[in-house]
Write an enzyme that holds these catalytic residues in place. Sequence first.
Site, PDB file in Angstrom:
ATOM      1  N   ARG A  12      66.930  26.036  67.969  1.00 39.52           N
ATOM      2  CA  ARG A  12      65.788  25.817  68.877  1.00 39.52           C
ATOM      3  C   ARG A  12      64.501  25.642  68.079  1.00 39.52           C
ATOM      4  O   ARG A  12      64.522  25.727  66.846  1.00 39.52           O
ATOM      5  CB  ARG A  12      65.658  26.984  69.851  1.00 39.52           C
ATOM      6  CG  ARG A  12      65.562  28.349  69.198  1.00 39.52           C
ATOM      7  CD  ARG A  12      65.586  29.424  70.290  1.00 39.52           C
ATOM      8  NE  ARG A  12      65.863  30.749  69.796  1.00 39.52           N
ATOM      9  CZ  ARG A  12      64.928  31.643  69.433  1.00 39.52           C
ATOM     10  NH1 ARG A  12      63.665  31.313  69.473  1.00 39.52           N
ATOM     11  NH2 ARG A  12      65.284  32.843  69.028  1.00 39.52           N
ATOM     12  N   VAL A  60      71.515  33.524  57.235  1.00 38.58           N
ATOM     13  CA  VAL A  60      71.009  33.048  55.935  1.00 38.58           C
ATOM     14  C   VAL A  60      70.722  34.193  54.958  1.00 38.58           C
ATOM     15  O   VAL A  60      70.621  33.961  53.749  1.00 38.58           O
ATOM     16  CB  VAL A  60      69.746  32.160  56.077  1.00 38.58           C
ATOM     17  CG1 VAL A  60      70.050  30.890  56.848  1.00 38.58           C
ATOM     18  CG2 VAL A  60      68.590  32.929  56.698  1.00 38.58           C
ATOM     19  N   SER A 138      53.577  29.276  56.496  1.00 45.35           N
ATOM     20  CA  SER A 138      52.800  29.499  57.726  1.00 45.35           C
ATOM     21  C   SER A 138      51.341  29.699  57.342  1.00 45.35           C
ATOM     22  O   SER A 138      51.041  30.134  56.218  1.00 45.35           O
ATOM     23  CB  SER A 138      53.309  30.763  58.433  1.00 45.35           C
ATOM     24  OG  SER A 138      52.403  31.184  59.426  1.00 45.35           O
ATOM     25  N   TYR A 150      55.382  39.491  57.369  1.00 44.39           N
ATOM     26  CA  TYR A 150      55.515  38.041  57.562  1.00 44.39           C
ATOM     27  C   TYR A 150      54.559  37.278  56.619  1.00 44.39           C
ATOM     28  O   TYR A 150      54.945  36.271  56.016  1.00 44.39           O
ATOM     29  CB  TYR A 150      55.207  37.733  59.028  1.00 44.39           C
ATOM     30  CG  TYR A 150      55.417  36.312  59.477  1.00 44.39           C
ATOM     31  CD1 TYR A 150      56.694  35.818  59.736  1.00 44.39           C
ATOM     32  CD2 TYR A 150      54.330  35.461  59.690  1.00 44.39           C
ATOM     33  CE1 TYR A 150      56.881  34.518  60.188  1.00 44.39           C
ATOM     34  CE2 TYR A 150      54.504  34.162  60.143  1.00 44.39           C
ATOM     35  CZ  TYR A 150      55.784  33.690  60.398  1.00 44.39           C
ATOM     36  OH  TYR A 150      55.966  32.403  60.843  1.00 44.39           O
ATOM     37  N   ALA A 153      55.994  37.350  53.201  1.00 40.53           N
ATOM     38  CA  ALA A 153      57.135  36.425  53.105  1.00 40.53           C
ATOM     39  C   ALA A 153      56.658  34.977  53.042  1.00 40.53           C
ATOM     40  O   ALA A 153      57.154  34.194  52.224  1.00 40.53           O
ATOM     41  CB  ALA A 153      58.070  36.613  54.305  1.00 40.53           C
ATOM     42  N   LYS A 154      55.692  34.626  53.872  1.00 41.54           N
ATOM     43  CA  LYS A 154      55.254  33.222  53.939  1.00 41.54           C
ATOM     44  C   LYS A 154      54.416  32.825  52.720  1.00 41.54           C
ATOM     45  O   LYS A 154      54.429  31.658  52.311  1.00 41.54           O
ATOM     46  CB  LYS A 154      54.492  32.974  55.252  1.00 41.54           C
ATOM     47  CG  LYS A 154      55.394  33.029  56.497  1.00 41.54           C
ATOM     48  CD  LYS A 154      56.633  32.155  56.359  1.00 41.54           C
ATOM     49  CE  LYS A 154      57.294  31.849  57.685  1.00 41.54           C
ATOM     50  NZ  LYS A 154      58.546  31.068  57.502  1.00 41.54           N
TER      51      LYS A 154
HETATM   52  P1  NAP Z   1      62.136  30.347  66.784  1.00 42.34           P
HETATM   53  O1  NAP Z   1      61.928  29.514  67.988  1.00 42.34           O
HETATM   54  O2  NAP Z   1      62.133  31.834  66.909  1.00 42.34           O
HETATM   55  O3  NAP Z   1      63.495  29.859  66.072  1.00 42.34           O
HETATM   56  C1  NAP Z   1      63.944  30.477  64.894  1.00 42.34           C
HETATM   57  C2  NAP Z   1      65.433  30.263  64.785  1.00 42.34           C
HETATM   58  O4  NAP Z   1      65.885  30.899  63.566  1.00 42.34           O
HETATM   59  C3  NAP Z   1      66.218  30.895  65.944  1.00 42.34           C
HETATM   60  O5  NAP Z   1      67.163  29.979  66.462  1.00 42.34           O
HETATM   61  C4  NAP Z   1      66.879  32.101  65.280  1.00 42.34           C
HETATM   62  O6  NAP Z   1      68.135  32.459  65.843  1.00 42.34           O
HETATM   63  C5  NAP Z   1      67.101  31.591  63.868  1.00 42.34           C
HETATM   64  N1  NAP Z   1      67.355  32.690  62.943  1.00 42.34           N
HETATM   65  C6  NAP Z   1      66.757  33.897  62.900  1.00 42.34           C
HETATM   66  N2  NAP Z   1      67.285  34.657  61.943  1.00 42.34           N
HETATM   67  C7  NAP Z   1      68.265  33.920  61.357  1.00 42.34           C
HETATM   68  C8  NAP Z   1      69.194  34.189  60.315  1.00 42.34           C
HETATM   69  N3  NAP Z   1      69.206  35.359  59.661  1.00 42.34           N
HETATM   70  N4  NAP Z   1      70.066  33.216  59.975  1.00 42.34           N
HETATM   71  C9  NAP Z   1      70.084  32.032  60.625  1.00 42.34           C
HETATM   72  N5  NAP Z   1      69.224  31.717  61.636  1.00 42.34           N
HETATM   73  C10 NAP Z   1      68.329  32.667  61.995  1.00 42.34           C
HETATM   74  O7  NAP Z   1      61.042  30.025  65.661  1.00 42.34           O
HETATM   75  P2  NAP Z   1      60.088  28.742  65.416  1.00 42.34           P
HETATM   76  O8  NAP Z   1      58.810  29.031  66.073  1.00 42.34           O
HETATM   77  O9  NAP Z   1      60.807  27.481  65.684  1.00 42.34           O
HETATM   78  O10 NAP Z   1      59.824  28.903  63.837  1.00 42.34           O
HETATM   79  C11 NAP Z   1      60.615  28.238  62.861  1.00 42.34           C
HETATM   80  C12 NAP Z   1      60.032  28.519  61.482  1.00 42.34           C
HETATM   81  O11 NAP Z   1      58.658  28.125  61.441  1.00 42.34           O
HETATM   82  C13 NAP Z   1      60.059  29.996  61.089  1.00 42.34           C
HETATM   83  O12 NAP Z   1      60.295  30.123  59.705  1.00 42.34           O
HETATM   84  C14 NAP Z   1      58.657  30.449  61.424  1.00 42.34           C
HETATM   85  O13 NAP Z   1      58.294  31.587  60.687  1.00 42.34           O
HETATM   86  C15 NAP Z   1      57.863  29.217  61.053  1.00 42.34           C
HETATM   87  N6  NAP Z   1      56.562  29.130  61.709  1.00 42.34           N
HETATM   88  C16 NAP Z   1      56.445  29.098  63.077  1.00 42.34           C
HETATM   89  C17 NAP Z   1      55.175  29.028  63.651  1.00 42.34           C
HETATM   90  C18 NAP Z   1      54.961  28.989  65.158  1.00 42.34           C
HETATM   91  O14 NAP Z   1      53.795  29.021  65.594  1.00 42.34           O
HETATM   92  N7  NAP Z   1      55.994  28.915  65.968  1.00 42.34           N
HETATM   93  C19 NAP Z   1      54.043  28.976  62.841  1.00 42.34           C
HETATM   94  C20 NAP Z   1      54.198  29.014  61.468  1.00 42.34           C
HETATM   95  C21 NAP Z   1      55.463  29.083  60.903  1.00 42.34           C
HETATM   96  P3  NAP Z   1      68.213  33.545  67.033  1.00 42.34           P
HETATM   97  O15 NAP Z   1      67.715  32.835  68.233  1.00 42.34           O
HETATM   98  O16 NAP Z   1      69.675  33.873  67.118  1.00 42.34           O
HETATM   99  O17 NAP Z   1      67.351  34.695  66.621  1.00 42.34           O
END
Ligand code: NAP
Length: 249
Positions: A12, A60, A138, A150, A153-154
């Site tokens: 997703r 992962v 991020s 976080y 990590a980032k």
């Molecule tokens: P999200 O909607 O929460 O999707 C993250 C996905 O990663 C989920 O499908 C989750 O699976 C999966 N995941 C979690 N732990 C995992 C593991 N150990 N092994 C394999 N898959 C795993 O997040 P997103 O907003 O799309 O974010 C994606 C990336 O962008 C992340 O690295 C996040 O930190 C970064 N980011 C996001 C934002 C933002 O505003 N959204 C901003 C900056 C950076 P489950 O559903 O099973 O938990």
Amino acid sequence: MTRTAIVTGAARGIGAATAVQLAADGFAVAVLDLDAEACAGTVAAIEATGGRAIAVGANVADSADVASAVASVADELGAPTVLVNNAGILRDNLLFKMTDDDWDAVLGVHLRGAFLMSRAVQGYQVKEGWGRIVNLSSTSALGNRGQANYAAAKAGMQGFTKTLAIELGRYGVTANAVAPGFIQTDMTKATAERMGVSFEDFLAGAAKEIPVGRPGQPEDVAAAVSFFCSEAASFVSGQVLYVAGGPKA
Ligand code: NAP
């Protein structure tokens, strides 16, 4: 020749949009997430437009999971030469309330996960003499209240990216980071819920702080990842691109 890409956390959000974009760019895509069944929607979206994709279940942060997942992708789709380290979780808390587990879980998925996946994939990249690694950082890397784990990590992802760029460049492999700002996904929805704010109000509040006047969409990030994975980006490595609707540094 069809190249193979692995996108982690691609069930997703940003990962799903990135998997769809890379398939449109011509890559065969391994849609990897914790639960293979949760990847079905992303795989179907790719197949509906004539692309090739498989679902892969793996944690992962688990070394054995990563080794078998990457080997199965190589068997089914061919050598994985593109890797997008996108899987992520949040365990936000102020420092005095942050538990050992909050710290270890976040560092485990983002940093250890990116390390394990990159180490497993680089052998294929070096053998092919070509590769692309894109890591999700991020704007929180610059510091963010309630996110000591976080943010660490980032920020770590950025140092990791630059080191991969230095080590792997001679083998035709580039490594870059995309650092999104506020993106409308389940992750930011969960943050709104935790803060007791409706997602609509949270989005509107975020938009006011963003120069282009809107929250980001997963496709905005996918477009940046797509560029870093392209042939045209072969001389761009070790960079961090903020995709935040305005300047960050
Ligand atoms: P999200 O909607 O929460 O999707 C993250 C996905 O990663 C989920 O499908 C989750 O699976 C999966 N995941 C979690 N732990 C995992 C593991 N150990 N092994 C394999 N898959 C795993 O997040 P997103 O907003 O799309 O974010 C994606 C990336 O962008 C992340 O690295 C996040 O930190 C970064 N980011 C996001 C934002 C933002 O505003 N959204 C901003 C900056 C950076 P489950 O559903 O099973 O938990």
